[in-house]
Design a protein around this motif. Structure first.
Motif, mmCIF file in Angstrom:
data_model
loop_
_atom_site.group_PDB
_atom_site.id
_atom_site.type_symbol
_atom_site.label_atom_id
_atom_site.label_comp_id
_atom_site.label_asym_id
_atom_site.label_seq_id
_atom_site.Cartn_x
_atom_site.Cartn_y
_atom_site.Cartn_z
ATOM 1 N N VAL A 246 10.278 -7.452 7.457
ATOM 2 C CA VAL A 246 11.280 -7.595 6.401
ATOM 3 C C VAL A 246 10.650 -7.212 5.067
ATOM 4 O O VAL A 246 9.624 -7.767 4.659
ATOM 5 C CB VAL A 246 11.814 -9.045 6.341
ATOM 6 N N SER A 247 11.269 -6.244 4.380
ATOM 7 C CA SER A 247 10.736 -5.757 3.107
ATOM 8 C C SER A 247 11.842 -5.709 2.049
ATOM 9 O O SER A 247 13.009 -6.018 2.330
ATOM 10 C CB SER A 247 10.131 -4.356 3.282
ATOM 11 N N GLN A 248 11.452 -5.293 0.861
ATOM 12 C CA GLN A 248 12.399 -5.262 -0.254
ATOM 13 C C GLN A 248 12.200 -3.997 -1.080
ATOM 14 O O GLN A 248 11.074 -3.502 -1.223
ATOM 15 C CB GLN A 248 12.189 -6.497 -1.136
ATOM 16 N N VAL A 249 13.288 -3.471 -1.605
ATOM 17 C CA VAL A 249 13.236 -2.290 -2.472
ATOM 18 C C VAL A 249 12.695 -2.687 -3.836
ATOM 19 O O VAL A 249 13.205 -3.611 -4.481
ATOM 20 C CB VAL A 249 14.629 -1.647 -2.620
ATOM 21 N N VAL A 250 11.653 -1.974 -4.283
ATOM 22 C CA VAL A 250 11.030 -2.248 -5.585
ATOM 23 C C VAL A 250 11.489 -1.237 -6.636
ATOM 24 O O VAL A 250 11.687 -1.564 -7.801
ATOM 25 C CB VAL A 250 9.487 -2.211 -5.450
ATOM 26 N N ASP A 251 11.695 0.008 -6.214
ATOM 27 C CA ASP A 251 12.146 1.051 -7.142
ATOM 28 C C ASP A 251 12.792 2.166 -6.328
ATOM 29 O O ASP A 251 12.607 2.257 -5.104
ATOM 30 C CB ASP A 251 10.968 1.604 -7.947
ATOM 31 N N ILE A 252 13.553 3.006 -7.012
ATOM 32 C CA ILE A 252 14.143 4.186 -6.393
ATOM 33 C C ILE A 252 13.854 5.373 -7.299
ATOM 34 O O ILE A 252 14.172 5.346 -8.494
ATOM 35 C CB ILE A 252 15.663 4.023 -6.184
ATOM 36 N N VAL A 253 13.199 6.397 -6.744
ATOM 37 C CA VAL A 253 12.868 7.585 -7.523
ATOM 38 C C VAL A 253 13.574 8.784 -6.916
ATOM 39 O O VAL A 253 13.908 8.801 -5.731
ATOM 40 C CB VAL A 253 11.341 7.816 -7.562
ATOM 41 N N GLU A 254 13.808 9.801 -7.750
ATOM 42 C CA GLU A 254 14.500 10.993 -7.279
ATOM 43 C C GLU A 254 13.749 12.238 -7.721
ATOM 44 O O GLU A 254 13.265 12.324 -8.851
ATOM 45 C CB GLU A 254 15.934 11.028 -7.814
ATOM 46 N N ASN A 255 13.635 13.197 -6.802
ATOM 47 C CA ASN A 255 12.929 14.435 -7.084
ATOM 48 C C ASN A 255 13.631 15.542 -6.314
ATOM 49 O O ASN A 255 13.720 15.480 -5.086
ATOM 50 C CB ASN A 255 11.454 14.300 -6.648
ATOM 51 N N HIS A 256 14.165 16.550 -7.033
ATOM 52 C CA HIS A 256 14.897 17.649 -6.404
ATOM 53 C C HIS A 256 16.031 17.147 -5.516
ATOM 54 O O HIS A 256 16.275 17.674 -4.430
ATOM 55 C CB HIS A 256 13.945 18.541 -5.606
ATOM 56 N N GLY A 257 16.694 16.116 -5.980
ATOM 57 C CA GLY A 257 17.837 15.585 -5.255
ATOM 58 C C GLY A 257 17.494 14.649 -4.118
ATOM 59 O O GLY A 257 18.391 14.069 -3.500
ATOM 60 N N ILE A 258 16.204 14.484 -3.827
ATOM 61 C CA ILE A 258 15.770 13.588 -2.743
ATOM 62 C C ILE A 258 15.435 12.225 -3.329
ATOM 63 O O ILE A 258 14.604 12.107 -4.238
ATOM 64 C CB ILE A 258 14.551 14.166 -2.016
ATOM 65 N N LYS A 259 16.098 11.207 -2.823
ATOM 66 C CA LYS A 259 15.880 9.842 -3.309
ATOM 67 C C LYS A 259 14.928 9.111 -2.355
ATOM 68 O O LYS A 259 15.111 9.150 -1.136
ATOM 69 C CB LYS A 259 17.207 9.084 -3.381
ATOM 70 N N THR A 260 13.921 8.485 -2.939
ATOM 71 C CA THR A 260 12.982 7.689 -2.160
ATOM 72 C C THR A 260 13.024 6.253 -2.645
ATOM 73 O O THR A 260 12.806 5.982 -3.832
ATOM 74 C CB THR A 260 11.544 8.218 -2.275
ATOM 75 N N ALA A 261 13.337 5.347 -1.722
ATOM 76 C CA ALA A 261 13.294 3.916 -2.036
ATOM 77 C C ALA A 261 11.867 3.426 -1.784
ATOM 78 O O ALA A 261 11.368 3.503 -0.661
ATOM 79 C CB ALA A 261 14.279 3.150 -1.168
ATOM 80 N N ILE A 262 11.219 2.977 -2.834
ATOM 81 C CA ILE A 262 9.854 2.474 -2.715
ATOM 82 C C ILE A 262 9.917 0.983 -2.405
ATOM 83 O O ILE A 262 10.583 0.216 -3.097
ATOM 84 C CB ILE A 262 9.053 2.734 -4.005
ATOM 85 N N LEU A 263 9.211 0.594 -1.343
ATOM 86 C CA LEU A 263 9.286 -0.771 -0.823
ATOM 87 C C LEU A 263 8.021 -1.553 -1.134
ATOM 88 O O LEU A 263 7.007 -0.988 -1.549
ATOM 89 C CB LEU A 263 9.497 -0.725 0.700
ATOM 90 N N ASN A 264 8.084 -2.855 -0.897
ATOM 91 C CA ASN A 264 6.888 -3.683 -1.090
ATOM 92 C C ASN A 264 6.076 -3.803 0.199
ATOM 93 O O ASN A 264 5.313 -4.752 0.382
ATOM 94 C CB ASN A 264 7.255 -5.061 -1.637
ATOM 95 N N VAL A 265 6.262 -2.824 1.094
ATOM 96 C CA VAL A 265 5.403 -2.664 2.264
ATOM 97 C C VAL A 265 4.935 -1.219 2.302
ATOM 98 O O VAL A 265 5.365 -0.396 1.481
ATOM 99 C CB VAL A 265 6.128 -3.020 3.581
#
Length: 381
Positions: A246-265
């Protein structure tokens, strides 16, 4: 919220019950391989269903003897002189990877007298149905096991068993093929033995596994070789689909239309098999999209890559389609993250290690272990 692995006791007991039923019907023994599962605080549950475990190092052998309460079936690619006394003290069976290792240590084993561990050799049937090279122990040039061409007609003195491991999340049909190769390559020695350890990788708890065929195969083999005690030592099968990370979203970044949800794992720290195999883990409530980049789905509003919170550039996987766009604070739950994952974690980058928890049969959740800064610091002490 700090991340955590959650082992569900009801699912663990489901697997254990199935494994015990197969063992009873086939007249064989299943033992737990620590390389896939070593949460020792759950051993009281395991002892209700199985009697022994398998080790591949002095630490695992001690875990068997001191925490599980029985001596280990031990195999290592190479034993070391300064720790072999621990192996002897904690093992009921010792399998050697080579004839040179056997020759080096056999006298020390025999010195134990009536309490001496039973001696075995790891064999290499030169056949495996494992497709991922990283996990294939029978690839040409493998460092694992003795070839049939290297064995004398009469086995060296004291050898009572063969150990063979060439499966990984494999089927009953794969075992049937493997037994054919063992007979073809090593059949002339099977009558000289007391036991045959068929190793791990038998994923008997996977949905669709043909347990009826497995029982039939094992019974037939035992009838053919009544002198042999048959042992199987899966790891994944015991903890297969017994709980998530079980993890949690810490931030969401976008680059060239690709979104990456950065987690605490982190994949590299807490889910290394995902990168090694590699495979996309199931995420609760989300759809795995392995071809999102090719189909153009990667830029959809609710499609994300998932990234770990480490400095490794490749600490990410993708893509998943979620029911709704993610936001900081949302939980992301990775299914089936107990087997292998919990034993292969690391604290690279000082990333916070997920806690270990168990959901009991009554629904209550017990914390088995939490990790703190001191755990990271003291690894370097």
């Amino acid at each position: 919220m700090q991340p955590y692995y959650l082992l569900q006791e009801s699912l663990l007991r489901r697997n254990l019950s199935l494994i015990r039923r197969i063992a009873d019907e086939a007249g064989v023994e299943f033992i737990l391989a620590y390389k896939a599962f070593a949460l020792w605080r759950t051993f009281p549950i395991f002892r209700e269903y199985i009697s022994h475990t398998t080790a591949s190092s002095p630490y695992e052998a001690r875990l068997a003897f001191e925490e599980f309460g029985t001596k280990a079936h031990t195999y290592s690619p190479a034993y070391e002189d300064d720790t072999f006394d621990t192996i002897l003290r904690c093992s009921s069976h010792i399998s050697f990877n080579s004839l040179t290792q056997y020759s080096h240590f056999v006298s020390k084993v025999k010195e134990q007298g009536p309490e001496a561990p039973s001696i075995g050799l790891r064999i290499n049937p030169e056949h495996s149905e494992i497709e991922t090279e990283l996990y294939n122990p029978c690839a040409p040039g493998s460092r694992f096991g003795v070839l049939a061409s290297q064995l004398p007609e009469q086995l060296p003195d004291g050898i009572e068993g063969f150990h063979c491991h060439c499966h990984c999340e494999s089927s009953a049909e794969a075992l049937q093929t493997t037994l054919g190769w063992i007979e073809r390559k090593f059949g002339k020695w099977l009558g000289q033995l007391k036991w045959l350890n068929l190793g791990g990788g038998h994923l008997v708890t996977r949905k669709g596994y043909n347990t009826t065929l497995l029982v039939s195969i094992l019974k037939d083999f035992k009838n053919k070789y009544p002198n042999l005690r048959i042992i199987l030592e899966p790891g994944s099968a015991f903890a297969w689909q017994t709980g998530p990370l079980v993890s949690q979203v810490v931030d969401i970044v976008e680059n060239h239309g690709i979104k990456t949800a950065i987690l605490n794992v982190s994949f590299t720290c807490h889910m290394p098999d995902c990168l090694e195999m590699p495979y996309h883990p199931a995420v609760r409530g989300a759809e795995t999209l392995e071809d999102a980049a090719e189909t153009g789905a990667a830029t959809e509003a609710s499609v994300y890559r998932l990234g770990g919170n480490s400095c490794l550039s490749g600490d990410y996987m993708g893509y998943w389609r979620f029911p709704n766009p993610l936001k900081v604070g949302d939980m992301v739950i990775f299914e089936d993250m107990i087997h292998y994952t919990t034993v292969k974690t690391n604290m690279f980058n000082g990333i916070h290690h997920p806690a270990l928890k168990i959901e009991k049969l009554d629904g209550s959740i017990q914390t088995l272990r939490e990790y703190h800064y001191e755990d990271y610091r003291d690894r370097m002490d």
